[in-house]
Design a protein around this motif. Structure first.
Motif, short mmCIF file in Angstrom:
data_model
loop_
_atom_site.label_atom_id
_atom_site.label_comp_id
_atom_site.label_asym_id
_atom_site.label_seq_id
_atom_site.Cartn_x
_atom_site.Cartn_y
_atom_site.Cartn_z
N ASP A 44 31.26 11.44 15.29
CA ASP A 44 29.91 10.91 15.50
C ASP A 44 29.16 10.77 14.17
N PHE A 45 29.37 11.69 13.26
CA PHE A 45 28.71 11.65 11.95
C PHE A 45 29.22 10.46 11.13
N ALA A 46 30.50 10.13 11.27
CA ALA A 46 31.11 9.05 10.49
C ALA A 46 30.46 7.70 10.73
N VAL A 47 29.89 7.48 11.90
CA VAL A 47 29.29 6.18 12.19
C VAL A 47 27.79 6.12 11.93
N LEU A 48 27.19 7.24 11.50
CA LEU A 48 25.77 7.22 11.15
C LEU A 48 25.56 6.42 9.86
N ASP A 49 24.36 5.89 9.73
CA ASP A 49 24.01 5.13 8.53
C ASP A 49 23.55 6.10 7.43
N ILE A 50 24.48 6.96 7.01
CA ILE A 50 24.23 7.91 5.93
C ILE A 50 24.88 7.35 4.67
N LYS A 51 24.13 7.36 3.58
CA LYS A 51 24.65 6.83 2.31
C LYS A 51 25.88 7.63 1.88
N PRO A 52 26.86 6.94 1.29
CA PRO A 52 28.09 7.63 0.87
C PRO A 52 27.84 8.82 -0.06
N GLU A 53 26.85 8.72 -0.91
CA GLU A 53 26.57 9.82 -1.85
C GLU A 53 25.86 10.99 -1.18
N VAL A 54 25.33 10.79 0.01
CA VAL A 54 24.62 11.85 0.74
C VAL A 54 25.58 12.63 1.64
N ARG A 55 26.63 11.99 2.13
CA ARG A 55 27.59 12.65 3.04
C ARG A 55 28.12 13.97 2.49
N PRO A 56 28.62 14.01 1.23
CA PRO A 56 29.13 15.30 0.73
C PRO A 56 28.04 16.36 0.57
N LEU A 57 26.81 15.93 0.36
CA LEU A 57 25.71 16.89 0.27
C LEU A 57 25.55 17.61 1.60
N ILE A 58 25.50 16.83 2.69
CA ILE A 58 25.31 17.40 4.02
C ILE A 58 26.52 18.24 4.44
N LEU A 59 27.71 17.74 4.16
CA LEU A 59 28.92 18.40 4.65
C LEU A 59 29.33 19.63 3.85
N LYS A 60 28.93 19.71 2.56
CA LYS A 60 29.41 20.84 1.75
C LYS A 60 28.44 21.27 0.66
N ASP A 61 28.02 20.33 -0.18
CA ASP A 61 27.33 20.68 -1.41
C ASP A 61 25.99 21.40 -1.18
N ASN A 62 25.23 21.02 -0.18
CA ASN A 62 23.95 21.70 0.08
C ASN A 62 24.17 23.15 0.50
N ALA A 63 25.23 23.41 1.24
CA ALA A 63 25.54 24.79 1.64
C ALA A 63 25.91 25.62 0.43
N LEU A 64 26.72 25.05 -0.46
CA LEU A 64 27.09 25.78 -1.68
C LEU A 64 25.85 26.11 -2.50
N THR A 65 24.95 25.16 -2.62
CA THR A 65 23.71 25.39 -3.37
C THR A 65 22.87 26.49 -2.71
N ALA A 66 22.72 26.41 -1.38
CA ALA A 66 21.92 27.41 -0.66
C ALA A 66 22.50 28.82 -0.81
N LEU A 67 23.82 28.90 -0.90
CA LEU A 67 24.49 30.20 -1.04
C LEU A 67 24.66 30.63 -2.50
N GLY A 68 24.25 29.77 -3.43
CA GLY A 68 24.37 30.09 -4.85
C GLY A 68 25.80 30.08 -5.35
N ILE A 69 26.64 29.27 -4.74
CA ILE A 69 28.04 29.18 -5.13
C ILE A 69 28.24 27.96 -6.02
N LYS A 70 28.82 28.17 -7.15
CA LYS A 70 29.12 27.06 -8.08
C LYS A 70 30.46 26.47 -7.70
N ALA A 71 30.50 25.15 -7.53
CA ALA A 71 31.76 24.48 -7.15
C ALA A 71 32.67 24.30 -8.32
#
Length: 71
Positions: A44-71
């Motif tokens: 369902d998420f794949a068909v949303l009109d989410i910009k390609p550069e925003v998808r990894p933020l929602i799926l992973k990068d924002n969680a890493l930032t919130a948890l203070g984890i450096k990728a």
């Protein structure tokens, strides 16, 4: 914003618009498993009109930032 508890196909247009702009660094993936299966959420998420550069933020990068984890 934790996006668990509802399928992306039910996200209101205002939420999708905000995800692509001012909330791009504030939204987190969540499937609400086992109520919503992860594969269904991702489909369902794949068909949303989410910009390609925003998808990894929602799926992973924002969680890493919130948890203070450096990728």
């Amino acid at each position: 914003i934790d996006l668990s508890g509802w399928s992306p196909k039910y996200f209101p247009p205002q939420l999708v618009k905000a995800a692509n702009s001012k909330l791009r660094g504030k939204e987190l993936f969540g499937s609400d498993f086992p109520v919503i299966q992860v594969d269904r959420w991702m489909t369902d998420f794949a068909v949303l009109d989410i910009k390609p550069e925003v998808r990894p933020l929602i799926l992973k990068d924002n969680a890493l930032t919130a948890l203070g984890i450096k990728a």
